[in-house]
Design an enzyme around this catalytic site. Structure first.
Site, mmCIF file in Angstrom:
data_model
loop_
_atom_site.group_PDB
_atom_site.id
_atom_site.type_symbol
_atom_site.label_atom_id
_atom_site.label_comp_id
_atom_site.label_asym_id
_atom_site.label_seq_id
_atom_site.Cartn_x
_atom_site.Cartn_y
_atom_site.Cartn_z
ATOM 1 N N ALA A 1 0.879 -1.175 0.000
ATOM 2 C CA ALA A 1 0.000 0.000 0.000
ATOM 3 C C ALA A 1 0.915 1.224 0.000
ATOM 4 O O ALA A 1 1.772 1.356 0.874
ATOM 5 C CB ALA A 1 -0.887 -0.018 1.237
ATOM 6 N N VAL B 1 4.454 -1.286 3.410
ATOM 7 C CA VAL B 1 4.333 0.137 3.077
ATOM 8 C C VAL B 1 5.228 0.435 1.875
ATOM 9 O O VAL B 1 6.414 0.096 1.859
ATOM 10 C CB VAL B 1 4.731 1.024 4.284
ATOM 11 C CG1 VAL B 1 4.726 2.498 3.882
ATOM 12 C CG2 VAL B 1 3.776 0.777 5.449
ATOM 13 N N LYS B 2 4.607 1.050 0.867
ATOM 14 C CA LYS B 2 5.358 1.353 -0.358
ATOM 15 C C LYS B 2 5.718 2.835 -0.351
ATOM 16 O O LYS B 2 4.838 3.693 -0.131
ATOM 17 C CB LYS B 2 4.463 1.024 -1.550
ATOM 18 C CG LYS B 2 5.171 0.630 -2.821
ATOM 19 C CD LYS B 2 4.103 0.151 -3.806
ATOM 20 C CE LYS B 2 4.671 -0.254 -5.121
ATOM 21 N NZ LYS B 2 3.607 -0.488 -6.113
ATOM 22 N N VAL B 3 6.990 3.130 -0.584
ATOM 23 C CA VAL B 3 7.435 4.527 -0.628
ATOM 24 C C VAL B 3 8.220 4.754 -1.916
ATOM 25 O O VAL B 3 8.841 3.834 -2.435
ATOM 26 C CB VAL B 3 8.329 4.898 0.592
ATOM 27 C CG1 VAL B 3 7.599 4.702 1.911
ATOM 28 C CG2 VAL B 3 9.635 4.110 0.587
#
Ligand code: G3P
Length: 228
Positions: free
Chosen positions: A56, A82-84
């Protein structure tokens, strides 16, 4: 090799999860927009459908907001990754969240040096975009090879190479040959992997020849004794 579905379409995911071949899901803001769904709700549903990792992505680009968004997203379900983005601030967030035990997928990677930074920042996954490099006349798969080469020099790196922006079955095969840990692909590409015209032709011949025998496997009572 793990197969992730690159989609935020819950119906598409739930249909393919039944195959047992879906190891995880990746989403991004464009895929959420395409789905027309409320982001947090969609991620919650996907996480309940798929036991594996579900990426996400944060929407902000500044450090403080990205970190707050990342912490919020990580709280949705145990399998959220967590996608950054691969930016200076994105990597700072990656380092902090990874240090807290939150798995992070660093996305929008277009060079091996960027991938090296992500591994040093403790990323669980690095997402090199194969198709988008091909789009501008570069060899996207060469980047996968380069990253795997670099990472293999440093056994302390645990970052998995997640081949992203996969557009067709040849990308999947090349990523598998290279040894990428994961390929994330649209549902249409995963379905294409099943098909071969000779399989269809061969099966049609088997079905027709079997019909000529007049037999039905299920009509025959199973023998109690197995032959060696
Ligand atoms: O996982 C990243 C991927 O969604 C990008 O794919 O086809 O938009 O380049 P594409």
């Amino acid at each position: 090799m793990q197969f992730f579905l690159d989609t935020a379409d819950v119906h598409e995911i739930s249909a393919l999860v039944e195959t047992g071949l879906v190891d995880g899901v990746t989403t991004n803001p464009s895929l959420i927009a395409k789905s027309g769904r409320q982001f947090i709700e969609a991620i919650k549903e996907i996480c309940a459908l798929v036991p594996g990792p579900v990426s996400a992505e944060v929407a902000a680009t500044d450090f403080e907001t990205m970190l707050a968004e990342g912490e919020k997203l990580a709280g949705i379900a145990k399998n959220v990754v967590v996608k950054v983005p691969l930016t200076y601030d994105g990597l700072r967030v990656c380092k902090i969240l990874s240090g807290q035990g939150v798995p992070v997928n660093v996305t929008l990677c277009f060079s091996a040096n960027q991938a090296l930074l992500a591994a040093k920042a403790g990323a669980a996954y690095i997402s090199p975009f194969v198709g988008r490099l091909d789009d501008i006349g570069q060899d996207g798969m060469e980047l996968i090879h380069d990253i795997l080469d670099v990472y293999s020099n440093y056994p302390e790196f645990y970052t998995q190479v997640l081949a992203a922006s996969i557009r067709h079955p040849q990308h999947v095969l090349a990523a598998a040959k290279a040894g990428a840990h994961v390929a994330t692909m649209p549902a249409s590409t995963l379905k294409q992997l099943y098909h071969h015209p000779l399989t269809d032709k061969g099966l049609a011949a088997f079905v027709s020849d079997w019909a000529k025998t007049g037999q039905r496997i299920l009509d025959v009572a199973p023998s109690t004794k197995k032959t060696a």
